[in-house]
Design a protein around this motif. Structure first.
Motif, PDB file in Angstrom:
ATOM      1  N   VAL A  24      14.416  -9.318  14.341  1.00  0.00           N
ATOM      2  CA  VAL A  24      14.748  -9.565  16.331  1.00  0.00           C
ATOM      3  C   VAL A  24      13.402  -8.432  16.765  1.00  0.00           C
ATOM      4  CG1 VAL A  24      16.359  -7.854  17.902  1.00  0.00           C
ATOM      5  CG2 VAL A  24      17.097  -8.992  16.010  1.00  0.00           C
ATOM      6  N   GLY A  25      13.008  -9.214  17.684  1.00  0.00           N
ATOM      7  CA  GLY A  25      12.192  -8.794  18.381  1.00  0.00           C
ATOM      8  C   GLY A  25      13.089  -8.102  20.114  1.00  0.00           C
ATOM      9  N   PHE A  26      11.746  -6.893  20.313  1.00  0.00           N
ATOM     10  CA  PHE A  26      12.921  -6.314  21.353  1.00  0.00           C
ATOM     11  C   PHE A  26      11.540  -6.393  22.805  1.00  0.00           C
ATOM     12  CE2 PHE A  26      14.299  -2.734  24.146  1.00  0.00           C
ATOM     13  CZ  PHE A  26      14.689  -2.780  25.324  1.00  0.00           C
ATOM     14  N   GLU A  27      11.982  -6.877  23.481  1.00  0.00           N
ATOM     15  CA  GLU A  27      11.050  -6.881  24.870  1.00  0.00           C
ATOM     16  C   GLU A  27      11.283  -6.986  26.114  1.00  0.00           C
ATOM     17  OE1 GLU A  27       8.209 -11.085  26.941  1.00  0.00           O
ATOM     18  OE2 GLU A  27      10.668 -11.014  26.814  1.00  0.00           O
ATOM     19  N   ALA A  28      10.284  -5.966  26.871  1.00  0.00           N
ATOM     20  CA  ALA A  28      10.606  -5.017  28.544  1.00  0.00           C
ATOM     21  C   ALA A  28      10.131  -6.420  29.218  1.00  0.00           C
ATOM     22  CB  ALA A  28       9.755  -3.867  28.536  1.00  0.00           C
ATOM     23  N   LEU A  29      11.851  -6.675  29.651  1.00  0.00           N
ATOM     24  CA  LEU A  29      11.536  -7.314  31.020  1.00  0.00           C
ATOM     25  C   LEU A  29      10.718  -6.445  31.926  1.00  0.00           C
ATOM     26  CD1 LEU A  29      14.533  -9.423  30.964  1.00  0.00           C
ATOM     27  CD2 LEU A  29      12.310 -10.412  30.221  1.00  0.00           C
ATOM     28  N   ALA A  30      10.212  -7.116  32.964  1.00  0.00           N
ATOM     29  CA  ALA A  30       9.120  -6.232  34.489  1.00  0.00           C
ATOM     30  C   ALA A  30      10.636  -6.154  35.339  1.00  0.00           C
ATOM     31  CB  ALA A  30       8.798  -7.334  35.269  1.00  0.00           C
ATOM     32  N   TRP A  31      11.851  -6.723  35.053  1.00  0.00           N
ATOM     33  CA  TRP A  31      12.840  -6.019  36.674  1.00  0.00           C
ATOM     34  C   TRP A  31      13.571  -5.442  35.517  1.00  0.00           C
ATOM     35  CZ3 TRP A  31      10.261 -10.707  35.138  1.00  0.00           C
ATOM     36  CH2 TRP A  31      11.320 -11.761  34.458  1.00  0.00           C
ATOM     37  N   GLY A  32      13.801  -5.563  33.780  1.00  0.00           N
ATOM     38  CA  GLY A  32      14.397  -4.826  33.511  1.00  0.00           C
ATOM     39  C   GLY A  32      15.504  -3.988  33.947  1.00  0.00           C
ATOM     40  N   ARG A  33      16.807  -3.020  33.907  1.00  0.00           N
ATOM     41  CA  ARG A  33      17.416  -2.659  34.344  1.00  0.00           C
ATOM     42  C   ARG A  33      16.702  -0.880  34.600  1.00  0.00           C
ATOM     43  NH1 ARG A  33      21.931  -2.148  38.876  1.00  0.00           N
ATOM     44  NH2 ARG A  33      21.758  -5.129  39.094  1.00  0.00           N
ATOM     45  N   ALA A  34      16.652  -0.588  32.876  1.00  0.00           N
ATOM     46  CA  ALA A  34      16.037   0.900  31.978  1.00  0.00           C
ATOM     47  C   ALA A  34      14.986   0.640  31.359  1.00  0.00           C
ATOM     48  CB  ALA A  34      17.744   1.211  31.388  1.00  0.00           C
ATOM     49  N   THR A  35      15.200  -0.980  31.645  1.00  0.00           N
ATOM     50  CA  THR A  35      13.404  -0.349  30.299  1.00  0.00           C
ATOM     51  C   THR A  35      13.147  -1.451  30.350  1.00  0.00           C
ATOM     52  OG1 THR A  35      14.570  -0.082  28.405  1.00  0.00           O
ATOM     53  CG2 THR A  35      12.654  -1.026  27.623  1.00  0.00           C
ATOM     54  N   SER A  36      11.163  -1.383  31.549  1.00  0.00           N
ATOM     55  CA  SER A  36      10.579  -2.345  31.523  1.00  0.00           C
ATOM     56  C   SER A  36       9.239  -2.307  32.002  1.00  0.00           C
ATOM     57  CB  SER A  36      10.627  -2.540  33.113  1.00  0.00           C
ATOM     58  OG  SER A  36       9.974  -1.082  34.418  1.00  0.00           O
ATOM     59  N   LEU A  37       8.881  -1.086  30.676  1.00  0.00           N
ATOM     60  CA  LEU A  37       7.788  -0.124  30.039  1.00  0.00           C
ATOM     61  C   LEU A  37       7.308  -1.491  28.696  1.00  0.00           C
ATOM     62  CD1 LEU A  37       6.744   1.940  32.404  1.00  0.00           C
ATOM     63  CD2 LEU A  37       6.199  -0.870  32.896  1.00  0.00           C
ATOM     64  N   TYR A  38       6.448  -2.425  28.938  1.00  0.00           N
ATOM     65  CA  TYR A  38       6.575  -2.579  27.281  1.00  0.00           C
ATOM     66  C   TYR A  38       6.720  -0.933  25.961  1.00  0.00           C
ATOM     67  CZ  TYR A  38       0.786  -0.416  27.154  1.00  0.00           C
ATOM     68  OH  TYR A  38      -0.098   0.235  26.907  1.00  0.00           O
ATOM     69  N   GLY A  39       5.590   0.301  26.573  1.00  0.00           N
ATOM     70  CA  GLY A  39       5.687   1.817  26.217  1.00  0.00           C
ATOM     71  C   GLY A  39       7.292   2.241  26.266  1.00  0.00           C
ATOM     72  N   GLN A  40       8.249   1.873  26.998  1.00  0.00           N
ATOM     73  CA  GLN A  40      10.246   1.835  27.491  1.00  0.00           C
ATOM     74  C   GLN A  40      10.994   1.466  25.535  1.00  0.00           C
ATOM     75  OE1 GLN A  40      10.857   1.036  30.916  1.00  0.00           O
ATOM     76  NE2 GLN A  40      11.149   2.876  31.918  1.00  0.00           N
ATOM     77  N   ALA A  41       9.552   0.086  25.705  1.00  0.00           N
ATOM     78  CA  ALA A  41      10.114  -0.904  24.965  1.00  0.00           C
ATOM     79  C   ALA A  41      10.004  -0.725  23.274  1.00  0.00           C
ATOM     80  CB  ALA A  41      10.230  -1.931  24.872  1.00  0.00           C
ATOM     81  N   TRP A  42       8.761   0.324  23.032  1.00  0.00           N
ATOM     82  CA  TRP A  42       8.660   0.274  21.854  1.00  0.00           C
ATOM     83  C   TRP A  42       8.640   2.197  21.887  1.00  0.00           C
ATOM     84  CZ3 TRP A  42       7.264   0.463  17.130  1.00  0.00           C
ATOM     85  CH2 TRP A  42       6.550   1.360  16.244  1.00  0.00           C
ATOM     86  N   ASP A  43       8.936   2.861  22.468  1.00  0.00           N
ATOM     87  CA  ASP A  43       9.879   4.524  22.189  1.00  0.00           C
ATOM     88  C   ASP A  43      11.382   3.790  21.786  1.00  0.00           C
ATOM     89  OD1 ASP A  43      10.310   7.370  22.686  1.00  0.00           O
ATOM     90  OD2 ASP A  43      12.389   6.361  23.947  1.00  0.00           O
ATOM     91  N   ILE A  44      12.030   2.672  22.012  1.00  0.00           N
ATOM     92  CA  ILE A  44      13.033   2.668  21.618  1.00  0.00           C
ATOM     93  C   ILE A  44      12.778   1.610  20.638  1.00  0.00           C
ATOM     94  CG2 ILE A  44      15.585   1.109  22.115  1.00  0.00           C
ATOM     95  CD1 ILE A  44      14.636   1.657  25.195  1.00  0.00           C
ATOM     96  N   VAL A  45      12.151   0.989  20.399  1.00  0.00           N
ATOM     97  CA  VAL A  45      12.542   0.124  19.052  1.00  0.00           C
ATOM     98  C   VAL A  45      11.779   1.300  17.056  1.00  0.00           C
ATOM     99  CG1 VAL A  45      10.575  -0.688  17.393  1.00  0.00           C
ATOM    100  CG2 VAL A  45      11.122  -1.742  19.556  1.00  0.00           C
ATOM    101  N   ARG A  46      11.088   2.204  18.186  1.00  0.00           N
ATOM    102  CA  ARG A  46      10.529   3.444  17.452  1.00  0.00           C
ATOM    103  C   ARG A  46      11.321   4.323  17.059  1.00  0.00           C
ATOM    104  NH1 ARG A  46       6.628   5.908  20.103  1.00  0.00           N
ATOM    105  NH2 ARG A  46       8.539   7.338  20.565  1.00  0.00           N
ATOM    106  N   ARG A  47      12.464   4.479  17.801  1.00  0.00           N
ATOM    107  CA  ARG A  47      13.539   5.167  17.679  1.00  0.00           C
ATOM    108  C   ARG A  47      15.302   4.315  16.839  1.00  0.00           C
ATOM    109  NH1 ARG A  47      15.891   9.107  22.228  1.00  0.00           N
ATOM    110  NH2 ARG A  47      14.195   9.545  23.570  1.00  0.00           N
ATOM    111  N   ALA A  48      15.137   3.075  17.178  1.00  0.00           N
ATOM    112  CA  ALA A  48      16.044   2.587  16.601  1.00  0.00           C
ATOM    113  C   ALA A  48      15.788   2.736  15.003  1.00  0.00           C
ATOM    114  CB  ALA A  48      15.789   0.996  16.904  1.00  0.00           C
ATOM    115  N   ASP A  49      14.538   2.789  14.018  1.00  0.00           N
ATOM    116  CA  ASP A  49      13.747   3.230  12.737  1.00  0.00           C
ATOM    117  C   ASP A  49      14.169   1.739  12.482  1.00  0.00           C
ATOM    118  OD1 ASP A  49      12.408   3.710  11.181  1.00  0.00           O
ATOM    119  OD2 ASP A  49      14.000   5.278  10.191  1.00  0.00           O
TER     120      ASP A  49
END
Length: 631
Positions: A131-156
């Protein structure tokens, strides 16, 4: 690299899209879910079709509104995911795109989002999927790639990674520099998209106005370079939502798409190869990027060639003599005549069986070929063919020089003439030169300043990319010009030295002069030629004395000039008498005048550039078009 494209990027049925993608040389696809939902066949059948075409299904997308949800919705989404995994398994897709949540129910809770994505990845892992997680520019809580990467890193989770999309980052003016700090093996997929700079809602921008790399205004090369520096070695893909592309024949769109990726790879490769740091050098050892011959070193227009029947050739010849051109040669083996003034060479081809005439037969005199001076013509054509343009080899008569050529979008030819031949070497070989001294009087025209083309709306992006990727011309500002019957969108492209300039014009309205020219010629046609001089008042005076007719400019235009600009009254009076228009930029002044049209709307523009003026007199285009409409 492994090159891929999202099926949403092209027009047609899914089967037609796949065939166009395969024909353009892609390795794989991103399957847009709606394309599969409307496909009249099973997932297994789709898998067989793509495999038979030599394509892999690199990504199934999108899986929406998953992470950060309340428990009840999360459990339902897990069941929904299992059904998608069933389909993916049947068709042979192993990576799912999960885009950031846009539901009003989503909770801004990175820890919850990470835990839920961990569970999704765990279920994918049981099937041998990712599964690949992508930040949509209009995402409600996650819109930046840095935010998406933080979530992916936490998910581990080893089966969960990041998907990067250049549009979502660059449309928000987010800095891609941080991408280099993301481990390359945790970037599962890379989607590239360019776009024009527009002031509008990002969602509407994304869904209607994306373009292929090299067609827009984003710095997509830097984005791609940063991803490579992170250590990414996966697919390079395109995901383009564009209303025009949804109407354009998909074979042409697929060729543009492949050209855009080759251009992107070559530009990134040049940057990395030029870098002296150790890390970029290692990138080129691990990733194979397209490496064509360099962009051609162009030094000007060698010639323009007109296709004409016998009657039109005579009419055009008379007009050229009025403009001060001398007939200086006839072709050794064809009904082709050469006219010259200054460094301007115009060829009139009336040979009945000439390929150059092609689609121009029924349209009177039309420009069918451009000759560009190049330092290395062979390498120029090799770059063109590498960038998916078609080579053209003209039949040669005894003693004629081979001139490498390619077919430009729309069908015109572009010849590359060796700069080593000078301004006359080609013609001394191919033409029987004549003494045309008594044929006409020089009027001070020195060189071809620019050539303007009328394009169908679906050809503008094609030409911008072609100009950049094949010819090495960079686009300028996109402008909207007011014709009495609609708007004209105009964009100039030029090399750094400004020795080669093209102006690309399109019109959505079918009533404008540009649109009427396109409808007659089929698009991609030259609709005016700008000829440069040093003293426009002297040149125009001589041209008028020769019988050249100019488009009349309203007295109201000259009355208005001093109200808008600080301009000498004597100069205004002189321009009024000559029918010359005026434009000014901080760098200089532009004086110009337009001849009446001939043939199918073709006309000449006489121009004088003063100091470092770098535009095309766009502010005066409405005056010209209004006057032409009143002819």
């Amino acid at each position: 690299m492994h090159r891929s494209i999202a099926t949403v990027s092209l027009s047609g049925t899914l089967r037609q899209k796949l065939e166009a993608i395969a024909a353009a040389g892609f390795n794989g696809i991103e399957l847009f879910e709606n394309d599969f939902i409307n496909f009249n066949g099973t997932a297994a059948a789709l898998g067989r079709i793509t495999a038979d075409l030599g394509l892999s299904i690199d990504l199934y997308q999108p899986f929406r509104d998953f992470e950060g949800m309340p428990e009840a919705q999360f459990q339902r989404s897990l069941e929904r995911a299992e059904r998608k995994f069933d389909l993916m398994q049947a068709m042979g897709a192993s990576l799912m795109l999960c885009c950031s949540n846009t539901s009003p129910l989503t909770l801004d809770d990175p820890a919850r989002a990470a835990a839920q994505l961990h569970e999704l990845a765990e279920r994918a892992a049981r099937r041998g999927m990712r599964v690949g997680f992508e930040a949509l520019a209009w995402g409600r809580a996650t819109s930046l790639y840095g935010q998406a990467w933080d979530i992916v890193r936490r998910a581990d989770h080893p089966q969960l990674g990041l998907i990067l999309d250049s549009f979502h980052t660059l449309s928000l003016k987010d800095d891609p520099a941080g991408i280099v700090d993301i481990p390359g093996d945790k970037i599962f997929f890379l989607q590239m998209a360019d776009a024009p700079l527009l002031a509008m809602d990002v969602l509407q921008w994304a869904r209607h106005h994306r373009s292929f790399p090299g067609q827009g205004d984003f710095d997509v090369v830097t984005f791609f370079e940063k991803t490579l520096l992170a250590g990414y070695t996966g697919p390079l893909s395109l995901e383009i939502f564009n209303d025009v592309f949804r109407e354009t024949p998909n074979r042409r769109t697929a060729v543009d798409a492949m050209r855009s990726l080759l251009y992107l790879e070559s530009e990134a490769r040049n940057r990395l190869a030029a870098a002296q740091a150790e890390r970029p050098q290692r990138v080129l050892e691990t990733v194979e990027l397209f490496s064509p011959p360099p962009v051609p070193a162009l030094s000007g227009f060698s010639f323009l060639e007109f296709a004409a029947d016998e009657a039109a050739a005579e009419t055009l010849g008379a007009l050229l003599r009025q403009l001060g051109f001398r007939r200086v040669g006839r072709h050794r083996s064809k009904a082709v005549v050469l006219y010259r003034q200054g460094d301007i060479h115009l060829i009139v081809n009336a040979q009945p069986d000439s390929f150059a005439r092609g689609r121009f037969d029924a349209h009177g005199a039309s420009v069918c070929a451009l000759g560009l001076r190049a330092a290395d013509p062979v390498a120029a054509v090799e770059r063109a063919t590498g960038m998916r343009s078609q080579r053209h080899d003209s039949p040669l008569g005894p003693g004629e020089l081979p001139v490498p050529a390619m077919i430009a979008p729309g069908g015109n030819l572009v010849h590359f003439v060796s700069a080593a031949l000078g301004t006359t070497g080609l013609y001394e070989a191919d033409f029987i030169l004549e003494d045309g001294g008594a044929d006409a009087t020089d009027t001070g025209l020195q060189a071809i300043d620019h050539v303007a083309l009328g394009l169908a709306p679906d050809q503008l992006d094609t030409w911008v990319l072609f100009s950049r990727a094949v010819l090495g011309l960079e686009p300028g500002e996109s402008l909207e010009l007011a014709d009495p019957f609609g708007l004209i969108r105009s964009r100039g492209v030029a090399n750094a030295e400004r020795s080669v300039r093209l102006v690309l014009n399109v019109s959505q309205s079918q009533r404008t002069r540009t649109a009427r020219t396109v409808s007659v010629t089929g698009g991609g046609a030259v609709h005016h030629i700008a000829l440069r001089c040093e003293d426009i008042f002297s040149t125009v005076e001589q041209l008028r004395a020769n019988g050249t007719r100019f488009v009349p400019i309203s007295d109201n235009y000259y009355d208005d000039l001093p109200t808008r600009l600080d301009i000498d009254a004597a100069l205004v009076a002189r321009m009024r008498a000559a029918g010359v228009l005026f434009d000014r930029s901080p760098a200089g002044v532009y004086l110009h005048s337009y001849t009446e049209s001939f043939g199918q709307g073709l006309f000449f523009e006489i121009v004088q550039r003063i100091d470092a003026y770098d535009g095309y007199g766009a502010s005066n285009a409405p005056a010209r078009m209004a006057s032409q409409a009143q002819e």
